[in-house]
Structures are given as C-alpha cells and as structure tokens.
Design a protein around this motif. Structure first.
Motif, mmCIF file in Angstrom:
data_model
loop_
_atom_site.group_PDB
_atom_site.id
_atom_site.type_symbol
_atom_site.label_atom_id
_atom_site.label_comp_id
_atom_site.label_asym_id
_atom_site.label_seq_id
_atom_site.Cartn_x
_atom_site.Cartn_y
_atom_site.Cartn_z
ATOM 1 N N LEU A 39 0.804 -1.222 0.000
ATOM 2 C CA LEU A 39 0.000 0.000 0.000
ATOM 3 C C LEU A 39 0.840 1.276 0.000
ATOM 4 C CD1 LEU A 39 -2.792 -0.857 2.616
ATOM 5 C CD2 LEU A 39 -3.060 -0.743 0.138
ATOM 6 N N PHE A 40 2.110 1.184 0.405
ATOM 7 C CA PHE A 40 2.893 2.410 0.537
ATOM 8 C C PHE A 40 3.197 3.028 -0.822
ATOM 9 C CE2 PHE A 40 4.152 0.285 4.611
ATOM 10 C CZ PHE A 40 3.534 1.202 5.439
ATOM 11 N N ALA A 41 3.185 4.376 -0.844
ATOM 12 C CA ALA A 41 3.573 5.106 -2.056
ATOM 13 C C ALA A 41 5.044 4.837 -2.340
ATOM 14 C CB ALA A 41 3.323 6.607 -1.857
ATOM 15 N N SER A 42 5.410 4.915 -3.619
ATOM 16 C CA SER A 42 6.769 4.521 -3.996
ATOM 17 C C SER A 42 7.819 5.380 -3.305
ATOM 18 C CB SER A 42 6.936 4.582 -5.515
ATOM 19 O OG SER A 42 6.626 5.872 -5.978
ATOM 20 N N ARG A 43 7.468 6.651 -3.034
ATOM 21 C CA ARG A 43 8.471 7.534 -2.418
ATOM 22 C C ARG A 43 8.904 7.090 -1.035
ATOM 23 N NH1 ARG A 43 3.558 10.551 -1.330
ATOM 24 N NH2 ARG A 43 3.440 11.157 -3.510
ATOM 25 N N VAL A 44 8.120 6.255 -0.381
ATOM 26 C CA VAL A 44 8.486 5.799 0.972
ATOM 27 C C VAL A 44 8.543 4.272 1.073
ATOM 28 C CG1 VAL A 44 7.596 7.854 2.156
ATOM 29 C CG2 VAL A 44 6.071 5.904 1.781
ATOM 30 N N ALA A 89 2.942 20.440 5.942
ATOM 31 C CA ALA A 89 1.757 19.631 6.228
ATOM 32 C C ALA A 89 0.868 20.254 7.292
ATOM 33 C CB ALA A 89 2.186 18.224 6.658
ATOM 34 N N GLU A 90 1.451 20.872 8.294
ATOM 35 C CA GLU A 90 0.666 21.331 9.443
ATOM 36 C C GLU A 90 0.170 22.758 9.283
ATOM 37 O OE1 GLU A 90 3.795 20.690 9.280
ATOM 38 O OE2 GLU A 90 4.846 22.474 9.951
ATOM 39 N N ALA A 129 -2.434 15.114 7.222
ATOM 40 C CA ALA A 129 -1.841 15.567 5.958
ATOM 41 C C ALA A 129 -0.700 14.657 5.520
ATOM 42 C CB ALA A 129 -1.346 17.005 6.100
ATOM 43 N N LEU A 130 -0.020 14.024 6.465
ATOM 44 C CA LEU A 130 1.118 13.154 6.113
ATOM 45 C C LEU A 130 0.667 11.764 5.672
ATOM 46 C CD1 LEU A 130 3.709 14.065 8.912
ATOM 47 C CD2 LEU A 130 3.626 14.899 6.550
ATOM 48 N N GLU A 184 0.603 11.333 2.086
ATOM 49 C CA GLU A 184 1.982 11.367 1.571
ATOM 50 C C GLU A 184 2.601 9.972 1.525
ATOM 51 O OE1 GLU A 184 4.245 14.101 0.793
ATOM 52 O OE2 GLU A 184 2.311 15.068 0.500
ATOM 53 N N ILE A 185 2.277 9.153 2.521
ATOM 54 C CA ILE A 185 2.923 7.834 2.550
ATOM 55 C C ILE A 185 2.116 6.770 1.814
ATOM 56 C CG2 ILE A 185 4.066 8.412 4.732
ATOM 57 C CD1 ILE A 185 2.289 6.142 5.996
ATOM 58 N N PHE A 186 0.850 7.032 1.548
ATOM 59 C CA PHE A 186 0.027 5.997 0.929
ATOM 60 C C PHE A 186 -0.379 6.293 -0.510
ATOM 61 C CE2 PHE A 186 -1.126 4.756 5.414
ATOM 62 C CZ PHE A 186 -0.682 3.449 5.341
ATOM 63 N N VAL A 187 -0.587 7.568 -0.814
ATOM 64 C CA VAL A 187 -1.317 7.879 -2.046
ATOM 65 C C VAL A 187 -0.402 8.278 -3.189
ATOM 66 C CG1 VAL A 187 -3.014 9.453 -3.080
ATOM 67 C CG2 VAL A 187 -3.379 8.544 -0.778
ATOM 68 N N GLU A 188 -0.596 7.651 -4.313
ATOM 69 C CA GLU A 188 -0.063 8.129 -5.576
ATOM 70 C C GLU A 188 -1.282 8.509 -6.421
ATOM 71 O OE1 GLU A 188 3.691 6.605 -6.671
ATOM 72 O OE2 GLU A 188 3.381 4.795 -5.500
ATOM 73 N N GLN A 209 -6.352 17.351 -2.159
ATOM 74 C CA GLN A 209 -5.084 17.886 -2.649
ATOM 75 C C GLN A 209 -4.065 16.782 -2.940
ATOM 76 O OE1 GLN A 209 -3.581 21.354 -0.311
ATOM 77 N NE2 GLN A 209 -1.564 20.830 -1.114
ATOM 78 N N PRO A 238 -8.443 0.093 -1.744
ATOM 79 C CA PRO A 238 -8.247 1.476 -1.293
ATOM 80 C C PRO A 238 -7.015 1.574 -0.398
ATOM 81 C CG PRO A 238 -10.515 0.766 -0.949
ATOM 82 C CD PRO A 238 -9.730 -0.458 -1.317
ATOM 83 N N LYS A 239 -6.427 2.783 -0.351
ATOM 84 C CA LYS A 239 -5.239 2.963 0.469
ATOM 85 C C LYS A 239 -5.589 3.100 1.945
ATOM 86 C CE LYS A 239 -2.058 2.445 -2.579
ATOM 87 N NZ LYS A 239 -0.777 3.115 -2.575
#
Lengths: 398, 398
Positions: free
Chosen positions: A11-16, A269-270, B108-109, B112-116, B137, B171-172
């Motif tokens: 499930l993790f995005a490729s960047r992480v 992010a915050e 918000a993070l 970042e770690i899950f979604v492409e 976003q 789903p992520k």
C-alpha cells in the motif's frame, strides 16, 4: 494467508517504499560516555532560562486567547524577522516570510516544491550533513562545487552552469552557507558573493542562502548577505533561532519571493507554525533582548573557538591544518596526508572523545576522509581542551 | 527578457505548480464583527493558564538542557499517550506512537505515505473539512460513504470494498471519525465498529480512526475505540491535545504499526516534534492534571451543547432536525426541505451571525447545501443563544 506486514507493504507510495532510518534514533540520541565534539549543539549554560520563563508567563497572562487557540503564526515574529533583515540591507517584506519548525524543516521542504526525480541541485562540497541527507532523499541529482578558503568556488560554479545551459539543463537551486560555513567555518568573500548573485540572475537559478550562523561573528566586519546583494529575487534566505536562542524551541524561517512562499505553505503539512511558540519567541526577542543575548553569545563562543584552536595547535601533528573561523560553531581540520578521519575517530572513541568524520559532509561518501569537523559550541572550554588532547593522542594509534 | 516570475514558474515541481491557497489566510483569520459558530475553536475561558505557566516554569527550571537543545520529542509524553490508550483497552506500545504538530499534520502526512495519483481513499460523507481538503489535494480518488444516525454506513462500505476487490482495486485507507463525529455529532454503534474493523482485516485496508473528541463525552457510556477492537494492526489511531488542552500548542499524535510510523517519520519534514513543547505538554498533563481538566471541560461543553439545542428548538422552524450529540463540539442541523444553507448563511451574516454551510464538509461540493454545522465550543452560552436567535430570524429572509 499472508501477514499484515506483507499486505500492508504493497500500500505504501513509492516515495516511501524503502524505509530510510532517521538521522537520530526515534528514542533520542544515545547517551555517550565520550566527550563529543561531533554535533553543533548549543551551549546549555547560555540558555536564557529566566527570561524565557518571564516571556512564557507574559504570553499566558496577556495573550492566552490568541496563543492557545487555533490561530496562525504570530505576525509580530514575522515583523521582527523583517526588521532584522532590513537592518542587514535586505529589501524584506512580511509577505515574503514563512516561519517554520526550524530551518531544517524549510530545507526539507524546498526540494518538495522544486525537485522531481532526476532534477539537478547544486550543493557545496563539503556541506551541512542534514541538507546533504535531505537533498539526496529528494531524488535530486546533486552536483558538488568545492569550497575553498574564500567560500564556494564560484568560477567552477560558472563553468558548471554554462555547461548545463549548453545542454538545455537548468538546476532547480544552488544551496550555500556563505557565512561561517558548516562544516569548514570559512566565509565567502564579497567578490564571490556578487558573482554568485549575478550568476543566479543570469541563469535563472534560485540560490538558497542558509545563514544559520551569520549573527555569531567573533572578528572582522559583517559582509552583505546574498539576500542584501540580490536585485532580482533569486535569493531564498533561510534563517534560524536555533543558534541565537535555543534549538529546542524549533523556530526557523525563510524569506523569498511570494511565489515560493505560497508553494512552501502547500507542502508544509501542518499549515503555519503554532501561535504559542511563535509568540513565546517574539516575547523573548522584544525590547532589544535578542540583540543583547547575541552579544553575550558572540563573546562566549569566541573564547571557546580560540580555546579549541590553541589546543589543536598544541596537541595535533603540525601537518594538520585549519582556517581559523571568524564565527560559527565549527573548526574544520585537514588531516596530515594519509590519515583517515574514520580511523582516527575509532581510535579517539577508544580513548574517550569523538568528532565528525568529514565523510558525513559530502554527497559522495568516499570523499572527506582526510578531514574532520570539530564543534566548539557545546562543550565547556575545559572539556574542549581535554577532548582535543585525547584526539591528539589518538594519532599515535594509527 | 522574461520576468523573474515567469522564469521561476518553470522550476516548480508539478505537485505545486498551481497554487492552492491555504484554508485560512497567511495573515490570520479576518476579524469578524459577527457572532461566529463556524469553527470548532476551544473556549478560551477554559484554558488552564496558571497551570501552563507553572509547567513552563518547571520545564525551564529542571529540564532546560534537555528541552532547549537539539533533541527528540520527549519520550515521557509518548508514555502518557500509551498509558491513556491502554486505559481505553488498546494494546499500545511507545514504538508505535509518533507525536506531531497537531493531528492535522498527521492527517496531511498519511496521504503522503500511501497515495499516488489515482489511488483510492474512502471517506465519510460528510467529514472533517480539513481532511476533505488535504485528501483532495493529495490527488487521491475519493469515495464517499454516507454517515447516518449510527455512524458510517458500514453495509455500504462492505458493498464498496467488495465491488472494488472484484475489480482488483484496494483502497489505500478508510478515514472515519467514529466518536462525536465532525460535523454530524453522531457516534458509530458497537456492531458497526466491529464490522468496520473486520472489513479492514478482510480486505487489507487500513482504517484511520480520528478520535479528536473521544474524551469529551457528555452522556452515556464510552464505546470501545476501533483501535481497542483491532486485532491485526489495521487501525491507525489519530489523537490530539487540541480539544482537551489547547489547540495553539499544536500537539497531536498517531498510534499505528511500526511500518507506518517509520514512513511517517520519513515525510515529516522537520523530524520529530520539538523537545520544549512536548515537555511542556507532558508537565501539564502529569499527576492527573489532564484528567481533572477533561472532567471540567466535559461539564462545561455539555452545558453549552444543551443551551444550543434548546435555542435551536425555540428559534428554528420545526422542520429543522438534528441528532442530539453525546459529546464533541458540533450540532449538525438538517434544514427544512428547499432551504439552502448557503442562502441562509448569507441572510444570517447580514443579521450578525454565521455558521458553516454543510457544503464545506463534502468532497462533492454540490452536496450538503441542505445542512449546517453549528459549533457550540467557542462562544459563551449567552452568545450561542443570541446567534441561534439571529439565524432563526434569518429563515424569514429566504
């Protein structure tokens, strides 16, 4: 059935996808029985505890409704940042400032807004290890420009930019620490500063000016910052309260064109930085308190720098050389030919002291093994003397 | 020659090429002469100023070296978070906790770690406007599942997950606010909670449980959190000190499997959350002070909620309906058929009061115009009464 771990992994995005461990462990720095000159921590005896206590009490007494509820960063802190930049000759404006949780956060967000995989970023060699690490993680292609006794070699930069432009390539930004450079301690000369700002405008490449140490000058007259020389808005000036107040409050800032500030806000992010902590810092800094505190710091760190320099001359082999810094937190020592910093570090640790091997400060990790960074900021003069003597004795073990 | 703006524009990464303005202006919220029920701000008269002053003085007196220098988040705060989760029945561990600058930062993070781009995220309809905004976003494809009087419609979720799985799509994550839901105020029933946790494990989809309001219960017995029901580690529990202490301190947290915490640390630009602010919060919360403060908050907010409900019954048309919340900050009102929340908002503002039109809480902005969110958290009971009377009178203008 596969484990939760395996099912989660996909499930993790490729960047992480691959975990990059943090620079320091999540549970805090390991307790070291060694005398450490490794990191640029602030000297705890200089923390203005009573004045911070008074500032906290004032914020809670007079500004509780504004500081404790949902709110933006305190605009009064931005005004103070602008006033200090203007005093330095920068045409600063409040709308061009973003306050962050330390300048390290700003440095980590800059690649987020500029870099896509394969984009070019130009960095000094050596450079601040935190920036090296973050920029590498961003997927940028890093090009290193050497630093000599006059700062970044801007002639080599000019050649590099020309060659890249000839290939239709424009770097996303140039990262520099022009004043009391980390790790080398050198300060970029005025002619080079002018040339760097001109190159930025000529090639249309932003210059990220990290001036974390600019206020900690021990000797000589201030030079204009790159931001002060900049006419066209290509300089992104990054600053911090970590060196002049307290790192643990985590307050840094950036001054840049509004187009850049808008983008940084999108990836922060915050949202803006908290109202309580920004009001606390502003309260402390008001009424000339920050400038008086900086005057104290300059005297204190100057003594520790001189102590370290004298100890190096006494305890290190004569072939070890360094440029005496006029400010900042570090002395960078070129080791005698054939001496490996990593080997010396191992021997020093066995004897009870440590430092940062130069390799941590280069993108290419095979470089820098003939140099070391010594932080005089954290330890007392007595411990600095002791640690340098220990490291000096460790040369015999190699 | 082209302008700096034009030359700069081409340098931005695609993810930030188009500027998305922040939810609130960078210069602070506009000053409103209106009585606003729009946002879930904390009640300023409840801020524990004297105790926070004492906590700040203690941190600076006893922990200056640890709180003001470079350091990690204070592990003692993590231990407090773990102890509260364990008291709730969660098998919590310190290594599974990450402290952030507000739960908004954590939310918000997570994308970042899950979604492409194009990945699916499931969200409740309606939902927390900040999460809606951030998830949109992120480039995720958002699928909305309705919330009714028993919380998220988990039967519809089951159908959706089954259909997606049939197409090879996973789903992520699923985002839910099960307790005192924002904006509707409803609490998910125990059977639905169990079913949701089972679905997460069955389909291998993490559930992000945002329990910002869980401690602010006015009536009835606590239900187990999703994290407490979770056996397989699919629940990502997000929490905050904003509702139970002070939003302006900006402290939130997440409890999740270590694989997820590791990734969040990679995308949290500034590293761990500052040592000063985490020690300040931990000092305040120690020795039962947080639990005593929460008991005060519950009584106080319960009164304001009851005041608002009574005022709605008195001043709104009989066809306006709401589910009386058992906790939290909001009452969600279904307007009489044919009444537009946006039109009513305009009329109310002209008369001196405002609320949040339901449209802000949906991914699809054409939805929600027949509902409104009224925050009873910020205004005094007197002002709540006054504002509801004003809004009630505005129905006549439509």
């Amino acid at each position: 059935m596969t484990s939760t771990t395996d099912r989660l992994e996909a499930l993790f995005a490729s960047r992480v996808r691959d975990v990059v461990p943090p620079l320091f462990g999540a549970a805090g720095e390991p307790v070291r029985p060694l005398i450490s000159l490794s990191y640029g921590l602030a000297d705890p005896i200089l923390f203005p505890r009573a004045e911070l206590m008074a500032a906290a009490a004032e914020v809670l007494a007079y500004e509780a409704a504004e500081s404790l509820n949902y709110a933006m960063s305190y605009p009064g802190l931005t005004d103070q940042i602008v006033a200090r930049l203007q005093a330095e000759g920068v045409a600063a404006q409040p709308e061009h400032v973003l306050v962050g949780y330390g300048s390290g956060q700003i440095l980590a967000l800059l690649p987020e807004i500029f870099v896509e995989p394969g984009d070019i970023v130009i960095i000094e060699a050596p450079s601040f290890l935190g920036a090296v690490r973050r920029f590498v993680q961003s997927g940028a292609r890093l090009i290193s420009i050497p630093v000599d006794e006059e700062g970044m070699n801007v002639e080599m930069l000019a050649d590099t930019l020309r060659d890249l432009a000839a290939n239709g390539q424009r770097p996303k930004f140039i990262y520099t620490i022009p004043t009391f450079h980390n790790p080398t301690g050198v300060t970029m000369t005025l002619p080079r500063r002018r040339q760097l700002v001109d190159l930025a405008a000529e090639y249309g490449v932003p210059v990220v000016e990290d001036d974390a140490y600019i206020d900690l000058r021990f000797a000589g007259e201030p030079l204009p910052s790159l931001a002060a020389l900049d006419q066209d808005g290509w300089v992104i000036r990054v600053g911090t309260y970590s060196k002049i107040l307290a790192p643990g409050l985590r307050i840094g800032w950036v001054h840049a064109r509004r187009e850049i500030i808008d983008r940084l806000l999108m990836v922060k992010a915050e949202g803006t930085t908290g109202p309580f902590i920004t009001r606390l810092v502003a309260r402390f800094c008001a009424d000339g308190r920050l400038e008086r505190h900086i005057a104290t710091l300059r005297q204190h760190y100057a003594v520790k720098c001189a102590t370290m320099a004298a100890a190096i001359r006494r305890h290190f082999p004569a072939e070890a050389s360094f440029v005496m810094p006029a400010g900042g937190f570090f002395i960078w020592v070129q080791l005698p030919k054939g001496v490996s910093a990593r080997a010396l570090l191992e021997a020093s640790r066995a004897r009870g002291a440590e430092f940062l091997a130069g390799t941590a400060c280069f993108v290419e990790r095979e470089r820098g093994d003939n140099a070391m960074r010594l932080a005089f900021s954290f330890q007392s003069s007595e411990r600095i003397e002791e640690a340098i003597a220990i490291i000096g004795s460790a040369f015999a073990d190699l």
